[in-house]
Design an enzyme around this catalytic site. Structure first.
Site, PDB file in Angstrom:
ATOM      1  N   ASN A  89       0.848  -0.963  -0.045  1.00 28.79           N
ATOM      2  CA  ASN A  89      -0.198   0.612   0.048  1.00 28.79           C
ATOM      3  C   ASN A  89       0.836   1.361  -0.049  1.00 28.79           C
ATOM      4  OD1 ASN A  89      -2.524   2.023   0.694  1.00 28.79           O
ATOM      5  ND2 ASN A  89      -0.993   2.448   2.784  1.00 28.79           N
ATOM      6  N   SER A 141      -3.289   2.872  -8.859  1.00 28.65           N
ATOM      7  CA  SER A 141      -4.224   4.112  -8.786  1.00 28.65           C
ATOM      8  C   SER A 141      -4.885   4.424  -9.708  1.00 28.65           C
ATOM      9  CB  SER A 141      -3.411   5.557  -8.732  1.00 28.65           C
ATOM     10  OG  SER A 141      -3.547   6.388  -8.251  1.00 28.65           O
ATOM     11  N   TYR A 157       4.365   9.716 -11.109  1.00 25.13           N
ATOM     12  CA  TYR A 157       2.883   8.533 -10.462  1.00 25.13           C
ATOM     13  C   TYR A 157       2.948   7.835 -11.166  1.00 25.13           C
ATOM     14  CZ  TYR A 157      -0.398   7.732  -6.872  1.00 25.13           C
ATOM     15  OH  TYR A 157      -1.507   7.327  -5.969  1.00 25.13           O
ATOM     16  N   ALA A 158       2.174   8.284 -12.714  1.00 26.98           N
ATOM     17  CA  ALA A 158       1.160   7.683 -13.081  1.00 26.98           C
ATOM     18  C   ALA A 158       1.960   6.594 -13.642  1.00 26.98           C
ATOM     19  CB  ALA A 158       0.296   8.257 -14.389  1.00 26.98           C
ATOM     20  N   LYS A 161       2.741   3.781 -10.974  1.00 26.00           N
ATOM     21  CA  LYS A 161       1.153   3.153 -10.379  1.00 26.00           C
ATOM     22  C   LYS A 161       1.028   1.931 -11.649  1.00 26.00           C
ATOM     23  CE  LYS A 161       0.354   4.713  -6.531  1.00 26.00           C
ATOM     24  NZ  LYS A 161       0.525   3.290  -4.951  1.00 26.00           N
TER      25      LYS A 161
HETATM   26  N1  LIG Z   1      -5.402   8.914  -1.185  1.00 27.19           N
HETATM   27  C1  LIG Z   1      -5.205   8.676  -2.180  1.00 27.19           C
HETATM   28  O1  LIG Z   1      -6.684   9.366  -2.384  1.00 27.19           O
HETATM   29  C2  LIG Z   1      -5.947   7.321  -3.074  1.00 27.19           C
HETATM   30  C3  LIG Z   1      -5.815   7.285  -3.920  1.00 27.19           C
HETATM   31  C4  LIG Z   1      -4.990   6.520  -4.794  1.00 27.19           C
HETATM   32  C5  LIG Z   1      -4.288   5.488  -4.756  1.00 27.19           C
HETATM   33  N2  LIG Z   1      -3.749   6.330  -3.383  1.00 27.19           N
HETATM   34  C6  LIG Z   1      -2.214   5.345  -2.877  1.00 27.19           C
HETATM   35  O2  LIG Z   1      -2.844   5.059  -1.718  1.00 27.19           O
HETATM   36  C7  LIG Z   1      -1.509   4.563  -1.055  1.00 27.19           C
HETATM   37  C8  LIG Z   1      -1.308   4.590   0.730  1.00 27.19           C
HETATM   38  O3  LIG Z   1      -1.657   6.301   0.276  1.00 27.19           O
HETATM   39  P1  LIG Z   1      -2.399   6.963   1.478  1.00 27.19           P
HETATM   40  O4  LIG Z   1      -3.771   8.554   0.815  1.00 27.19           O
HETATM   41  O5  LIG Z   1      -2.687   5.889   2.662  1.00 27.19           O
HETATM   42  O6  LIG Z   1      -1.709   7.896   1.893  1.00 27.19           O
HETATM   43  P2  LIG Z   1      -0.440   8.094   3.683  1.00 27.19           P
HETATM   44  O7  LIG Z   1       0.289   9.586   3.091  1.00 27.19           O
HETATM   45  O8  LIG Z   1      -1.591   8.809   4.084  1.00 27.19           O
HETATM   46  O9  LIG Z   1       0.396   6.992   3.323  1.00 27.19           O
HETATM   47  C9  LIG Z   1       1.099   6.220   2.739  1.00 27.19           C
HETATM   48  C10 LIG Z   1       1.984   6.145   3.782  1.00 27.19           C
HETATM   49  O10 LIG Z   1       3.324   4.961   2.984  1.00 27.19           O
HETATM   50  C11 LIG Z   1       4.639   5.315   3.850  1.00 27.19           C
HETATM   51  N3  LIG Z   1       5.305   5.329   3.210  1.00 27.19           N
HETATM   52  C12 LIG Z   1       5.864   6.139   1.613  1.00 27.19           C
HETATM   53  N4  LIG Z   1       6.989   5.580   0.882  1.00 27.19           N
HETATM   54  C13 LIG Z   1       7.586   5.034   1.475  1.00 27.19           C
HETATM   55  C14 LIG Z   1       8.282   4.263   2.041  1.00 27.19           C
HETATM   56  N5  LIG Z   1       9.900   4.417   0.633  1.00 27.19           N
HETATM   57  N6  LIG Z   1       9.538   3.530   2.858  1.00 27.19           N
HETATM   58  C15 LIG Z   1       8.984   3.030   3.843  1.00 27.19           C
HETATM   59  N7  LIG Z   1       7.393   3.902   3.829  1.00 27.19           N
HETATM   60  C16 LIG Z   1       7.177   4.876   2.930  1.00 27.19           C
HETATM   61  C17 LIG Z   1       4.118   6.712   4.419  1.00 27.19           C
HETATM   62  O11 LIG Z   1       5.389   6.585   5.409  1.00 27.19           O
HETATM   63  C18 LIG Z   1       2.826   6.976   4.884  1.00 27.19           C
HETATM   64  O12 LIG Z   1       2.562   6.625   6.026  1.00 27.19           O
HETATM   65  C19 LIG Z   1      -0.061   5.410  -1.665  1.00 27.19           C
HETATM   66  O13 LIG Z   1       0.005   3.957  -2.690  1.00 27.19           O
HETATM   67  C20 LIG Z   1      -1.173   5.772  -3.053  1.00 27.19           C
HETATM   68  O14 LIG Z   1      -1.003   6.339  -3.867  1.00 27.19           O
HETATM   69  C21 LIG Z   1      -4.264   7.007  -2.522  1.00 27.19           C
END
Ligand SMILES: NC(=O)c1ccc[n+]([C@@H]2O[C@H](COP(=O)([O-])OP(=O)(O)OC[C@H]3O[C@@H](n4cnc5c(N)ncnc54)[C@H](O)[C@@H]3O)[C@@H](O)[C@H]2O)c1
Length: 249
Positions: A89, A141, A157-158, A161
């Site tokens: 995730n 995503s 990013y795109a 993903k």
């Molecule tokens: N929030 C949205 O609307 C959305 C939509 C589509 C996809 N996503 C994807 O869902 C996932 C979670 O998103 P979110 O909104 O909870 O984001 P968030 O920023 O709240 O959580 C992401 C977590 O990943 C951890 N992280 C990032 N890089 C890291 C690394 N190299 N090593 C260890 N930990 C790492 C961060 O510390 C953070 O705690 C992501 O992959 C994001 O791209 C989110």
């Protein structure tokens, strides 16, 4: 509890969606090991899960560091005896016009959203192969399906993903006869704390692109992850499930 006794690793568990996914898996009976770069969210999650009577661990690790990830996963595996479920995730986006991106910006997006998925999956698959059983669910995503229209200037990013989708499909075939399923969810914009900063204009612009005119709920996304881990989902592999209010149609 439909996943009683299962051992799950959730990356990015200290963040918004990772926390929701971890809580949903724990409610179904999983022991959950969260991996995250930041310790604050991870500590809170572990404490909350343990208070509710669940088995939980938190390991602070940079998922972009291959060796560190191998040793973090080896530690969990040694303590738990095996890993049944992996949820990839962790990740996150960067908004930058393509013509202004540096090589470092590009590498950061590829490492954080794709190489990290390779590193953890590579660490977990051998134990799943030994047991001839496992579930891998990765969070991609809608940006991978629609070129990042919800978030403009998100090329890196795109692309990363979209790589998660390629990895999912290819690995699903490689592991298909081993009773290990590999699937991927492509969420649209979710109602996480990051959205609290939206101006009314920005929120309206987002909603105008989404057929349901609503944002996704992290709890719903977490339930989809649970569903893909259930015994009844054994025949679903290599799937890319959009959970985006119809945005990718
Ligand atoms: N929030 C949205 O609307 C959305 C939509 C589509 C996809 N996503 C994807 O869902 C996932 C979670 O998103 P979110 O909104 O909870 O984001 P968030 O920023 O709240 O959580 C992401 C977590 O990943 C951890 N992280 C990032 N890089 C890291 C690394 N190299 N090593 C260890 N930990 C790492 C961060 O510390 C953070 O705690 C992501 O992959 C994001 O791209 C989110």
């Amino acid at each position: 509890m439909r996943l009683d006794g299962k051992k799950a690793i959730v990356t990015g568990a200290g963040g918004a969606l990772g926390g929701a996914i971890s809580r949903a898996l724990a409610r179904e009976g999983c022991a959950v090991a969260g991996l995250d770069l930041r310790s604050d969210g991870l500590d809170q999650l572990r404490t909350a899960l343990r208070q509710d009577g669940h088995e939980a661990e938190g390991v602070q690790v940079d998922l972009c560091d291959f060796d560190a990830v191998q040793s973090a996963v080896a530690g969990i595996r040694a303590r738990w005896g095996g890993i049944d479920i992996l949820v990839n995730n962790a990740g996150g986006g960067m908004v930058r016009p393509f013509a202004e991106m540096s090589g470092n910006d590009w590498q950061q997006m590829i490492d954080g959203n794709l190489t990290s998925v390779f590193n953890v999956t590579r660490a977990v698959v051998p134990t799943m192969l030994e047991r001839r059983s496992g579930r891998i669910v990765s969070i991609s995503s809608v940006a991978a399906l629609r070129g990042g229209r919800l978030v403009r200037h998100a090329t890196g990013y795109a692309t990363a993903k979209a790589g998660v989708i390629g990895l999912t499909k290819s690995l699903a075939i490689e592991l298909a006869t081993e009773h290990i399923t590999v699937n991927c969810i492509a969420p649209g914009a979710q109602l996480t704390p990051a959205r609290d900063n939206d101006t009314p204009e920005r929120r309206e612009a987002l909603l105008s692109q989404i057929p349901t005119r609503s944002l996704g709920r992290p709890e719903d996304l977490a339930e989809t992850v649970v569903f893909l881990c259930l015994p009844s989902a054994r025949y679903i592999t290599g799937a890319v499930l959009a959970q985006d209010g119809g945005h990718s149609i």
